[in-house]
Design an enzyme around this catalytic site. Sequence first.
Site, PDB file in Angstrom:
ATOM      1  N   TYR A  20       3.668  13.580   1.240  1.00 35.84           N
ATOM      2  CA  TYR A  20       2.934  12.487   1.884  1.00 35.84           C
ATOM      3  C   TYR A  20       2.174  12.946   3.136  1.00 35.84           C
ATOM      4  O   TYR A  20       1.886  12.123   4.014  1.00 35.84           O
ATOM      5  CB  TYR A  20       3.886  11.340   2.231  1.00 35.84           C
ATOM      6  N   ARG A  32       4.934  -3.369  -9.939  1.00 40.79           N
ATOM      7  CA  ARG A  32       5.308  -3.725  -8.561  1.00 40.79           C
ATOM      8  C   ARG A  32       5.552  -5.222  -8.409  1.00 40.79           C
ATOM      9  O   ARG A  32       6.479  -5.633  -7.705  1.00 40.79           O
ATOM     10  CB  ARG A  32       4.227  -3.232  -7.603  1.00 40.79           C
ATOM     11  N   HIS A  58       4.994   5.425  -7.665  1.00 40.11           N
ATOM     12  CA  HIS A  58       3.839   6.090  -7.073  1.00 40.11           C
ATOM     13  C   HIS A  58       2.915   6.521  -8.197  1.00 40.11           C
ATOM     14  O   HIS A  58       3.381   6.908  -9.258  1.00 40.11           O
ATOM     15  CB  HIS A  58       4.269   7.340  -6.289  1.00 40.11           C
ATOM     16  N   LYS A  64      10.299   5.717  -7.746  1.00 39.74           N
ATOM     17  CA  LYS A  64      10.855   5.940  -6.408  1.00 39.74           C
ATOM     18  C   LYS A  64      12.355   5.596  -6.378  1.00 39.74           C
ATOM     19  O   LYS A  64      12.877   4.992  -7.325  1.00 39.74           O
ATOM     20  CB  LYS A  64      10.066   5.098  -5.400  1.00 39.74           C
ATOM     21  N   PHE A 110       4.010   4.084   9.324  1.00 38.72           N
ATOM     22  CA  PHE A 110       5.133   3.974   8.389  1.00 38.72           C
ATOM     23  C   PHE A 110       5.607   5.322   7.844  1.00 38.72           C
ATOM     24  O   PHE A 110       6.484   5.375   6.989  1.00 38.72           O
ATOM     25  CB  PHE A 110       4.773   3.028   7.229  1.00 38.72           C
ATOM     26  N   ASN A 157       8.317  -0.018  -3.315  1.00 38.28           N
ATOM     27  CA  ASN A 157       7.435  -0.592  -4.340  1.00 38.28           C
ATOM     28  C   ASN A 157       7.510   0.149  -5.677  1.00 38.28           C
ATOM     29  O   ASN A 157       6.560   0.181  -6.441  1.00 38.28           O
ATOM     30  CB  ASN A 157       6.000  -0.706  -3.805  1.00 38.28           C
ATOM     31  N   ARG A 189      -2.619   3.119 -12.304  1.00 32.67           N
ATOM     32  CA  ARG A 189      -2.725   2.283 -11.096  1.00 32.67           C
ATOM     33  C   ARG A 189      -2.749   0.799 -11.466  1.00 32.67           C
ATOM     34  O   ARG A 189      -2.200  -0.039 -10.750  1.00 32.67           O
ATOM     35  CB  ARG A 189      -3.986   2.647 -10.303  1.00 32.67           C
ATOM     36  N   THR A 222      -0.422  -1.960  -3.846  1.00 30.91           N
ATOM     37  CA  THR A 222       0.611  -1.374  -2.975  1.00 30.91           C
ATOM     38  C   THR A 222       1.550  -2.461  -2.446  1.00 30.91           C
ATOM     39  O   THR A 222       2.770  -2.316  -2.473  1.00 30.91           O
ATOM     40  CB  THR A 222      -0.057  -0.652  -1.783  1.00 30.91           C
ATOM     41  N   GLU A 260      -0.740  16.835  -6.565  1.00 33.78           N
ATOM     42  CA  GLU A 260       0.592  16.236  -6.733  1.00 33.78           C
ATOM     43  C   GLU A 260       1.318  16.799  -7.967  1.00 33.78           C
ATOM     44  O   GLU A 260       2.532  17.016  -7.931  1.00 33.78           O
ATOM     45  CB  GLU A 260       0.458  14.714  -6.819  1.00 33.78           C
TER      46      GLU A 260
HETATM   47  P1  ATP Z   1       1.500   5.453  -3.754  1.00 30.02           P
HETATM   48  O1  ATP Z   1       0.726   6.492  -2.958  1.00 30.02           O
HETATM   49  O2  ATP Z   1       2.977   5.468  -3.520  1.00 30.02           O
HETATM   50  O3  ATP Z   1       1.152   5.447  -5.216  1.00 30.02           O
HETATM   51  P2  ATP Z   1      -0.369   3.539  -2.852  1.00 30.02           P
HETATM   52  O4  ATP Z   1      -1.414   4.566  -3.146  1.00 30.02           O
HETATM   53  O5  ATP Z   1      -0.516   2.191  -3.492  1.00 30.02           O
HETATM   54  O6  ATP Z   1       1.053   4.026  -3.265  1.00 30.02           O
HETATM   55  P3  ATP Z   1      -0.517   4.350  -0.102  1.00 30.02           P
HETATM   56  O7  ATP Z   1      -1.470   3.643   0.794  1.00 30.02           O
HETATM   57  O8  ATP Z   1      -0.887   5.706  -0.623  1.00 30.02           O
HETATM   58  O9  ATP Z   1      -0.189   3.356  -1.295  1.00 30.02           O
HETATM   59  O10 ATP Z   1       0.873   4.420   0.639  1.00 30.02           O
HETATM   60  C1  ATP Z   1       1.880   5.278   0.154  1.00 30.02           C
HETATM   61  C2  ATP Z   1       3.187   4.554   0.177  1.00 30.02           C
HETATM   62  O11 ATP Z   1       3.541   4.291   1.527  1.00 30.02           O
HETATM   63  C3  ATP Z   1       3.183   3.167  -0.483  1.00 30.02           C
HETATM   64  O12 ATP Z   1       3.347   3.197  -1.869  1.00 30.02           O
HETATM   65  C4  ATP Z   1       4.365   2.505   0.191  1.00 30.02           C
HETATM   66  O13 ATP Z   1       5.599   2.969  -0.364  1.00 30.02           O
HETATM   67  C5  ATP Z   1       4.229   3.042   1.607  1.00 30.02           C
HETATM   68  N1  ATP Z   1       3.431   2.146   2.455  1.00 30.02           N
HETATM   69  C6  ATP Z   1       2.103   1.926   2.394  1.00 30.02           C
HETATM   70  N2  ATP Z   1       1.695   1.040   3.305  1.00 30.02           N
HETATM   71  C7  ATP Z   1       2.807   0.698   3.996  1.00 30.02           C
HETATM   72  C8  ATP Z   1       3.064  -0.172   5.086  1.00 30.02           C
HETATM   73  N3  ATP Z   1       2.085  -0.865   5.677  1.00 30.02           N
HETATM   74  N4  ATP Z   1       4.339  -0.271   5.518  1.00 30.02           N
HETATM   75  C9  ATP Z   1       5.334   0.447   4.947  1.00 30.02           C
HETATM   76  N5  ATP Z   1       5.163   1.287   3.916  1.00 30.02           N
HETATM   77  C10 ATP Z   1       3.919   1.408   3.447  1.00 30.02           C
HETATM   78 MG    MG Z   2      -1.291   6.574  -2.429  1.00 26.16          MG
END
Ligand code: ATP
Ligand code: MG
Length: 139
Positions: free
Chosen positions: A49, A102, A115, A9, A57, A112, A85, A91, A126
């Site tokens: 997304y 992370r 992705h 990212k 968010f 973080n 993962r 996350t 994706e």
């Molecule tokens: P990614 O999809 O980026 O691999 P993830 O699967 O661990 O991460 P998701 O729940 O899919 O997490 O959320 C996507 C992204 O949105 C997160 O990686 C983070 O950058 C952001 N995000 C998730 N939860 C929050 C939150 N509560 N507040 C702000 N940003 C968030």
């Molecule tokens: Mg995700």
Amino acid sequence: MERTLSIIKPDGVAKNVIGEVIKRFETDGIKIAAMKMIQLTEAGAKGFYAVHKDRPFFNSLTDFMTSGPIVVMVLEGENVIARNRKLMGATNFEEAEVGTIRKDYATNIEKNVVHGSDAPETAAFEIGYFFNAFEIQER
Ligand code: ATP
Ligand code: MG
């Protein structure tokens, strides 16, 4: 053999940890099957997304994801979705295991660093979002 989409990212690129992240993949035996650096447009980030469009968010996330260049990669290997993962960590970096990407480099729950696709269906969507068949090598 399985494939997944990985993104370094904008915060990870800005922190100069592209090589560090890739080193962790390669050390784990994961192969890079495609890679490029791009900058997402707003429409591009919102499309990527789309599953999160109703989350509070969402706008902050898409602003962040368009804020600078990202590195997108197709990773290949056995069970690579889960392995990636695990290398990424939770996350929320505060809950991530010691030694994960992370835990070591995230700034907060949003910034973080990486992705990773979370299932075969999301990986297929994706990967197709960023790469065509000619851009992906069999490793
Ligand atoms: P990614 O999809 O980026 O691999 P993830 O699967 O661990 O991460 P998701 O729940 O899919 O997490 O959320 C996507 C992204 O949105 C997160 O990686 C983070 O950058 C952001 N995000 C998730 N939860 C929050 C939150 N509560 N507040 C702000 N940003 C968030
Ligand atoms: Mg995700």
